[in-house]
Write a protein that holds these residues in place. Structure first.
Motif, short mmCIF file in Angstrom:
data_model
loop_
_atom_site.label_atom_id
_atom_site.label_comp_id
_atom_site.label_asym_id
_atom_site.label_seq_id
_atom_site.Cartn_x
_atom_site.Cartn_y
_atom_site.Cartn_z
N HIS A 26 0.84 -1.19 0.00
CA HIS A 26 0.00 0.00 0.00
C HIS A 26 0.87 1.24 0.00
CE1 HIS A 26 1.05 -0.69 4.21
NE2 HIS A 26 0.84 0.61 4.41
N SER A 27 0.27 2.37 -0.33
CA SER A 27 0.95 3.66 -0.28
C SER A 27 -0.01 4.68 0.31
CB SER A 27 1.42 4.09 -1.67
OG SER A 27 0.30 4.28 -2.53
N ALA A 28 0.56 5.79 0.80
CA ALA A 28 -0.24 6.85 1.40
C ALA A 28 0.33 8.19 0.97
CB ALA A 28 -0.25 6.74 2.92
N VAL A 29 -0.50 9.00 0.30
CA VAL A 29 -0.08 10.33 -0.13
C VAL A 29 -1.23 11.31 0.09
CG1 VAL A 29 1.56 9.50 -1.86
CG2 VAL A 29 -0.82 9.87 -2.50
N PRO A 30 -0.94 12.58 0.32
CA PRO A 30 -2.01 13.56 0.48
C PRO A 30 -2.86 13.65 -0.79
CG PRO A 30 0.07 14.45 1.27
CD PRO A 30 0.40 13.18 0.56
N SER A 31 -4.17 13.80 -0.60
CA SER A 31 -5.08 13.85 -1.74
C SER A 31 -5.50 15.27 -2.09
CB SER A 31 -6.32 13.01 -1.45
OG SER A 31 -7.05 13.55 -0.35
N MET A 32 -5.13 16.24 -1.26
CA MET A 32 -5.47 17.64 -1.51
C MET A 32 -4.27 18.50 -1.17
SD MET A 32 -9.29 17.67 0.25
CE MET A 32 -9.56 19.40 -0.13
N SER A 33 -4.28 19.73 -1.61
CA SER A 33 -3.20 20.65 -1.28
C SER A 33 -3.34 21.08 0.17
CB SER A 33 -3.24 21.86 -2.21
OG SER A 33 -4.48 22.55 -2.08
N GLY A 34 -2.27 21.68 0.70
CA GLY A 34 -2.31 22.16 2.07
C GLY A 34 -1.53 21.26 3.01
#
Length: 321
Positions: free
Chosen positions: A293-301
């Motif tokens: 699995h991976s985890a990255v921000p889905s929105m800016s900020g």
């Protein structure tokens, strides 16, 4: 693994089910408005009313405490690790036989690895309802809580009695101790004398890390917060990493034990072979062992999260003083 299977492993903040009678101080003025949440594992609740969201053993427990302003959790002691990070609000943590040996105020995102075998309590000193998330060592979380003698005596005066079987009985509901069950004995003076009372300098210096300090050290890779090589050097039975936008990676990885993702700020996209999910602050996601699995921000900020995985180390005493 299908999105439906993974959704069953996500506990959304808005779907948390509180228990207001989890502990012996549930009727004691000043503590009678707190809410206890058991997210993963049985936790240390003394009430049969406590709802457990995910029962699968992980090698640790995940829980939370929600409290309105000026509400406190009474002085108690754990034999296994207890780690908190602040999700919402401003919190005062204090410790010692009478709660006056030392204290520290934590803001959102700050984390504290409270040494075992210390009397500790905490209070929401903010202006709104606050929430702290907890990681407890071991699958059985140490088998319960040891309360300061004055807490047990105060609770009895307000109708709650703790049996030596670890269960609560409410005289306001007509409950009495079952045959063969005695009241939980108070700790003796000799036992109390063996419980240390470290200074604020000792605890804060060794066991507290500030959110913005962690942001600064989580550069191109996640910061190891708690672990043998962590900024808090400890082996409580699990490790905790801190991940930011800068240190997140789209490259998938896996663990040989279940792991848990707990966003602090921002929204995060979790991808795995077969689907994806979006996590928000306060959500808790259990990732199965050996699932890439991976985890990255889905929105800016601003975006940050804590990541927990068991190590198999005994969840023993952390206090070295």
């Amino acid at each position: 693994m299908t999105p439906q299977d993974m959704e069953a492993r996500i506990v959304r903040y808005g779907e948390l089910q509180p228990c207001k009678t989890a502990f012996i101080d549930a009727h004691t003025p000043g503590s009678d408005q707190k809410e206890n949440f058991t997210i993963i594992g049985g936790g240390v609740s003394e009430s049969a009313d406590q709802h457990v969201h995910i029962t699968e053993p992980h090698g640790f427990n995940i829980g939370a405490a929600g409290q309105p302003p000026n509400c406190r959790n009474s002085l108690h002691n754990h034999r296994t690790a207890e780690v908190f990070f602040v999700l919402k609000g401003r919190w005062r943590f204090f410790w010692g036989r009478w709660g006056d040996a030392g204290e520290v105020v934590l803001e959102e995102g700050d984390i504290i690895n409270i040494p075992t075998n210390l009397f500790r309590g905490f209070e929401n000193i903010g202006t709104d309802y606050g929430m702290i998330m907890a990681v407890l060592g071991g699958d059985d979380a140490g088998g319960g809580v040891l309360w300061a003698p004055q807490v047990i005596e105060d609770a009895k005066a307000h109708g709650l009695v703790l049996g030596d079987n670890g269960k609560l009985y409410d005289s306001k509901k007509g409950q009495t101790l079952p045959e063969g069950v005695k009241p939980m004995p108070l700790l003796t003076d000799a036992e109390l004398a063996e419980i240390p009372e470290p200074s604020a300098k000792e605890v804060v210096g060794g066991y507290v890390r500030r959110y913005w300090d962690l942001v600064s050290i989580a550069g191109k890779k996640p910061a190891k917060v708690i672990g043998e090589n962590g900024v808090i050097r400890d082996k409580p039975g699990f490790e905790i990493d801190f991940i930011t936008r800068a240190s997140a990676s789209e490259e998938k990885h896996s663990h040989d034990k279940p792991s848990v993702l707990m966003p602090v700020k921002g929204h995060w996209r979790i991808d795995w072979d077969g689907g994806h999910a979006i996590l928000a602050p306060g959500d808790t996601m259990s990732v199965p062992e050996n699932l890439a699995h991976s985890a990255v921000p889905s929105m800016s900020g601003e975006a940050s999260m804590y990541h927990v995985v068991a190590t198999g180390d005994p969840a023993g005493a952390t206090w070295k003083g």
